[in-house]
Design a protein around this motif. Sequence first.
Motif, PDB file in Angstrom:
ATOM      1  N   GLU A  50       0.839  -1.199   0.000  1.00 45.67           N
ATOM      2  CA  GLU A  50       0.000   0.000   0.000  1.00 45.67           C
ATOM      3  C   GLU A  50       0.872   1.246   0.000  1.00 45.67           C
ATOM      4  OE1 GLU A  50      -3.756   1.911   2.545  1.00 45.67           O
ATOM      5  OE2 GLU A  50      -2.759   0.062   3.221  1.00 45.67           O
ATOM      6  N   ASP A  51       0.461   2.246  -0.781  1.00 44.90           N
ATOM      7  CA  ASP A  51       1.093   3.562  -0.732  1.00 44.90           C
ATOM      8  C   ASP A  51       0.002   4.619  -0.717  1.00 44.90           C
ATOM      9  OD1 ASP A  51       0.157   3.834  -3.348  1.00 44.90           O
ATOM     10  OD2 ASP A  51       2.096   3.374  -4.251  1.00 44.90           O
ATOM     11  N   ASP A  52       0.383   5.874  -0.913  1.00 46.79           N
ATOM     12  CA  ASP A  52      -0.608   6.943  -0.823  1.00 46.79           C
ATOM     13  C   ASP A  52      -1.585   6.951  -1.992  1.00 46.79           C
ATOM     14  OD1 ASP A  52       1.275   7.627  -2.684  1.00 46.79           O
ATOM     15  OD2 ASP A  52       1.484   9.721  -2.031  1.00 46.79           O
ATOM     16  N   LYS A  53      -1.346   6.098  -3.010  1.00 45.67           N
ATOM     17  CA  LYS A  53      -2.239   6.043  -4.172  1.00 45.67           C
ATOM     18  C   LYS A  53      -3.161   4.835  -4.163  1.00 45.67           C
ATOM     19  CE  LYS A  53       0.845   8.596  -7.262  1.00 45.67           C
ATOM     20  NZ  LYS A  53       1.609   8.571  -8.557  1.00 45.67           N
TER      21      LYS A  53
END
Length: 325
Positions: free
Chosen positions: A276-279
């Motif tokens: 998971e990342d900020d996108k």
Amino acid sequence: KQIETGEVTLIPQLDPQIHIKSDIPYKASNGWAIEVSNWSGQFSGITEIILPNGDVLDVDFLDTHMQNVCLYFPDPEVEWRAYKMKKTIIGYIYRPMDKLKFFQNCSAGQIISKADDNPPWIIVFHSLDDTLAANWPGRLWRAEVLGALEPQDHTGNYTRCISVKIIKEVKTEILFGEFGSKIEEILHFASTLQLQTAQHLANSMHEDAKSITSEGWHRWIKTNGSVDRNPNDDLSGVVAIGGNARKSPIGHGLSLVHRSVSEAAKRDMGEAAFEEDDKGIWLIRPWSDAAGVLMEAAWAFGAPDLFNQVEIDTLLKGWNQRENQ
């Protein structure tokens, strides 16, 4: 009778498809006028007749002196052709296998109805291009709307229903176009992936395949009658384009392939198969590369007219080596 035969034609003064709980006035081609009760888009009786001299025969007069007129209901063909009411809507119902419910054992001619008008509703899509197949596998039927929810309260090309009549069951492969059987073969393979096979697919992918799928998107956008506003964008890995009714050359096939790989990865590795990342949340390698290989194959099999033979061979490199472990 003259209205039924078409000798006298009617011009509605309100749109019967919009004013679905109103009395609809009509001007007749012979100088008369009539008013018809419209209930949920359906002819519900003549309420008034206006003669050319202006005399009005209201519902009380008709009930007392002209009961045959008061009790008159046209057949569905006349209802639509002459009065523009209750057009028969025939479309498609798609249900994933895990959400069949009362469609489990349905057959041609069967009427399926909800006990109330609360969600979830029965959704009838107006065309194959509109049909949403968010999960696979599933079943697909051709169906006629009998009872539509009123009001619909949406703008999509589908009808929310509380009652439908099943016309026939059709093969789900038609959702993916002319070569849908090959797309279903890919979907089945994707749904059975394990880590070792995913790694093998990832190792077999051609380095040029991604750029070819990106070019495929740009070609399809142009041939689909749309304007490609960003012709230099890298569209590799894209599974659907929202501005087109079909979403892709093979309907929802690309997104279903990716979803099937994601579900297989989750069964095999759990949440460790994702990062998971900020996108958003993404598949990790080799699962993400395996999904890419299978989507490349879906492009090649499902939309061959968009590519030359060298490009097709490139797109199919990983798929053709899937069993050579």
